[in-house]
Design a protein around this motif. Sequence first.
Motif, PDB file in Angstrom:
ATOM      1  N   GLY A 252       2.607  13.281 -20.557  1.00 16.83           N
ATOM      2  CA  GLY A 252       3.593  13.675 -19.565  1.00 16.83           C
ATOM      3  C   GLY A 252       3.790  15.179 -19.644  1.00 16.83           C
ATOM      4  N   GLU A 253       4.510  15.737 -18.669  1.00 16.29           N
ATOM      5  CA  GLU A 253       4.769  17.168 -18.689  1.00 16.29           C
ATOM      6  C   GLU A 253       5.978  17.503 -17.824  1.00 16.29           C
ATOM      7  N   PHE A 254       6.625  18.596 -18.138  1.00 16.39           N
ATOM      8  CA  PHE A 254       7.718  19.076 -17.309  1.00 16.39           C
ATOM      9  C   PHE A 254       7.905  20.565 -17.567  1.00 16.39           C
ATOM     10  N   VAL A 255       8.543  21.226 -16.623  1.00 16.52           N
ATOM     11  CA  VAL A 255       8.822  22.655 -16.736  1.00 16.52           C
ATOM     12  C   VAL A 255      10.234  22.836 -17.251  1.00 16.52           C
ATOM     13  N   SER A 256      10.387  23.689 -18.260  1.00 21.35           N
ATOM     14  CA  SER A 256      11.701  23.971 -18.827  1.00 21.35           C
ATOM     15  C   SER A 256      11.761  25.452 -19.188  1.00 21.35           C
ATOM     16  N   VAL A 257      12.814  25.833 -19.864  1.00 21.61           N
ATOM     17  CA  VAL A 257      12.965  27.215 -20.319  1.00 21.61           C
ATOM     18  C   VAL A 257      12.742  27.265 -21.826  1.00 21.61           C
ATOM     19  N   PHE A 258      11.688  27.946 -22.256  1.00 21.09           N
ATOM     20  CA  PHE A 258      11.487  28.216 -23.682  1.00 21.09           C
ATOM     21  C   PHE A 258      12.257  29.491 -24.012  1.00 21.09           C
ATOM     22  N   TYR A 259      12.891  29.501 -25.169  1.00 16.03           N
ATOM     23  CA  TYR A 259      13.663  30.694 -25.512  1.00 16.03           C
ATOM     24  C   TYR A 259      13.501  31.071 -26.971  1.00 16.03           C
ATOM     25  N   ASN A 260      13.725  32.331 -27.248  1.00 17.75           N
ATOM     26  CA  ASN A 260      13.631  32.915 -28.586  1.00 17.75           C
ATOM     27  C   ASN A 260      14.988  32.782 -29.263  1.00 17.75           C
TER      28      ASN A 260
ATOM     29  N   VAL B 115      10.991  32.268 -21.191  1.00 17.36           N
ATOM     30  CA  VAL B 115       9.864  32.066 -20.288  1.00 17.36           C
ATOM     31  C   VAL B 115      10.025  30.680 -19.668  1.00 17.36           C
ATOM     32  N   VAL B 116       9.837  30.604 -18.363  1.00 18.27           N
ATOM     33  CA  VAL B 116       9.964  29.337 -17.646  1.00 18.27           C
ATOM     34  C   VAL B 116       8.556  28.781 -17.433  1.00 18.27           C
ATOM     35  N   THR B 117       8.234  27.733 -18.156  1.00 16.81           N
ATOM     36  CA  THR B 117       6.879  27.175 -18.050  1.00 16.81           C
ATOM     37  C   THR B 117       6.864  25.734 -18.541  1.00 16.81           C
TER      38      THR B 117
ATOM     39  N   GLY C 155      18.176  46.739 -21.983  1.00 14.66           N
ATOM     40  CA  GLY C 155      16.879  47.245 -21.541  1.00 14.66           C
ATOM     41  C   GLY C 155      15.755  46.248 -21.691  1.00 14.66           C
ATOM     42  N   VAL C 156      16.099  44.965 -21.788  1.00 12.14           N
ATOM     43  CA  VAL C 156      15.110  43.898 -21.986  1.00 12.14           C
ATOM     44  C   VAL C 156      15.010  43.052 -20.722  1.00 12.14           C
ATOM     45  N   THR C 157      13.782  42.782 -20.256  1.00 10.72           N
ATOM     46  CA  THR C 157      13.575  41.863 -19.134  1.00 10.72           C
ATOM     47  C   THR C 157      13.719  40.445 -19.677  1.00 10.72           C
ATOM     48  N   PRO C 158      14.731  39.698 -19.237  1.00 10.82           N
ATOM     49  CA  PRO C 158      15.039  38.398 -19.852  1.00 10.82           C
ATOM     50  C   PRO C 158      13.950  37.341 -19.742  1.00 10.82           C
ATOM     51  N   ILE C 159      13.255  37.302 -18.589  1.00  5.31           N
ATOM     52  CA  ILE C 159      12.280  36.232 -18.377  1.00  5.31           C
ATOM     53  C   ILE C 159      10.880  36.800 -18.181  1.00  5.31           C
ATOM     54  N   ALA C 160       9.951  36.373 -19.012  1.00 11.02           N
ATOM     55  CA  ALA C 160       8.537  36.724 -18.832  1.00 11.02           C
ATOM     56  C   ALA C 160       8.006  35.889 -17.671  1.00 11.02           C
ATOM     57  N   GLU C 161       7.313  36.536 -16.748  1.00  4.49           N
ATOM     58  CA  GLU C 161       6.850  35.828 -15.555  1.00  4.49           C
ATOM     59  C   GLU C 161       5.439  36.262 -15.190  1.00  4.49           C
ATOM     60  N   ALA C 162       4.763  35.445 -14.389  1.00  2.63           N
ATOM     61  CA  ALA C 162       3.414  35.754 -13.908  1.00  2.63           C
ATOM     62  C   ALA C 162       3.271  35.204 -12.498  1.00  2.63           C
ATOM     63  N   ALA C 163       3.156  36.107 -11.520  1.00  2.00           N
ATOM     64  CA  ALA C 163       3.042  35.680 -10.124  1.00  2.00           C
ATOM     65  C   ALA C 163       1.612  35.737  -9.606  1.00  2.00           C
ATOM     66  N   ASN C 164       0.671  36.173 -10.455  1.00  5.24           N
ATOM     67  CA  ASN C 164      -0.734  36.178 -10.062  1.00  5.24           C
ATOM     68  C   ASN C 164      -1.428  34.930 -10.596  1.00  5.24           C
ATOM     69  N   ASP C 165      -0.634  33.895 -10.781  1.00 10.29           N
ATOM     70  CA  ASP C 165      -1.088  32.638 -11.358  1.00 10.29           C
ATOM     71  C   ASP C 165      -0.010  31.611 -11.014  1.00 10.29           C
ATOM     72  N   TYR C 166      -0.128  30.394 -11.564  1.00  6.82           N
ATOM     73  CA  TYR C 166       0.800  29.323 -11.205  1.00  6.82           C
ATOM     74  C   TYR C 166       2.246  29.478 -11.679  1.00  6.82           C
ATOM     75  N   PRO C 167       2.569  30.206 -12.803  1.00  4.14           N
ATOM     76  CA  PRO C 167       3.928  30.151 -13.342  1.00  4.14           C
ATOM     77  C   PRO C 167       5.059  30.490 -12.383  1.00  4.14           C
ATOM     78  N   ALA C 168       4.906  31.547 -11.579  1.00  2.00           N
ATOM     79  CA  ALA C 168       5.989  31.945 -10.681  1.00  2.00           C
ATOM     80  C   ALA C 168       6.301  30.848  -9.659  1.00  2.00           C
ATOM     81  N   GLN C 169       5.294  30.047  -9.325  1.00  2.00           N
ATOM     82  CA  GLN C 169       5.537  28.937  -8.404  1.00  2.00           C
ATOM     83  C   GLN C 169       6.503  27.926  -9.011  1.00  2.00           C
TER      84      GLN C 169
END
Length: 419
Positions: A149-157, A271-273, A186-200
């Motif tokens: 199974g799989e689902f999208v959630s928020v991984f955090y540090n 990161v949302v993945t 001065g920190v970007t809270p969420i790592a993202e990638a829109a040139n691939d599936y994650p941003a979707q």
Amino acid sequence: MKAISKLALALGVSMLLSTTVHAEDKTFKIWWYEDAASAAGITWKKALETFQEKHPDVKVQFELKTFDQITKSGTMILNSVEAPDLMEYNKGNAVAGLAASQGLLTDLGDVAKQRGWDKVLSDASNQLSRYDEKGIYGNGPLIGVANYGEFVSVFYNENMFKEAGVEVPKTLEEMEKVMDVFVKKGVTPIAEAANDYPAQHLMYLFALSKADPKWVNDFQAIRTPLDTAPFVYAGQKLQEWVKKGYISKDSTGLKAPDMANLFETGKSPMVVTGTWYGAQFGAIKNFKASQFLFPGNVISPASTGNIWVVPKNAKNKDLAYDFIDITLSKDNQALFGNSGGLPIAADPAMVTDPVGKIEVELFNKLVAQNGLGFYPDWPVPGYYDVMLKATQAVIGGSVTPEEFAERLKEPYDEVQGDQ
């Protein structure tokens, strides 16, 4: 003597041809696109070792593909003589459904009964493995087998959260307040990638926050022209989050591995993945990573995992079935969970890994609240590329949220009108 020689020569050639064919029959070709460090990569590698032990006379030809390769070229591969005996395939109307509607996949219904897969997997687990003649999921022949199974959630540090004095948010408003704390540092809270599936996935989470199960079912089954209101909202939130510094506009040029690296190196606390990153993030040494469901959402991008399919052109189907048997075994399913993944048929008592336990708990919560939202690129063939480019554009600010939603509506309504 000449007659005997000719007979011997003929027999020799016949034996040689027989041996050649026999040798070819002893090759098992399998493809998947999971990273070696992922739970699937770890578990299926072990399954291949078990397979080789059970079939010492078989030559295994494994090829690691990419998600893009299979998504964009899958039907051409399946329709060729180069098709493997078994391959991982993306579920959903646009990919598995399209291939099924073209008659490129083997109907596994009888095999499932013979081998007991129907006892291991429930009807709900097989929902995304069945497609009708139009390629719409939920009904029709069984053309695939899921084993996780799989689902999208928020991984955090956890370390960065503790140092910043913030806690896991329970609402979207609380999450934005947490992100404000990091932005001020001065920190970007969420790592993202829109040139691939994650941003979707982030985009779809926003859309699902304004949707209900009926909207999801109508959207995925292409029952009505596209109701764009949830997508307009998603576009608005993406642009708002870029403006507030929650995600970087530079993410338009990043791919999933780049996103993962930003999180793993401590440059972004979240990161949302998907759970396919569970094993990789669980192995981080310099901080502790954990996860939570996207706050405020009842529905999230989630489903049974990608499916094993046996191409109609496969040369060694029985070997493919043997490998599926191994992946559905209790030991292999337990290994999946203990490697940080989300097994679909494991004995919960055998899953002791902390990451696996959290994922099973969160997935069960989603199932209980009817929160499996599937994925946004599934309904229409070619929708993945349409959605990728549209999401890139709205994050980059070159289109308005309304224009973003219209880009999704046009190809969707075109297919819907043909139903």
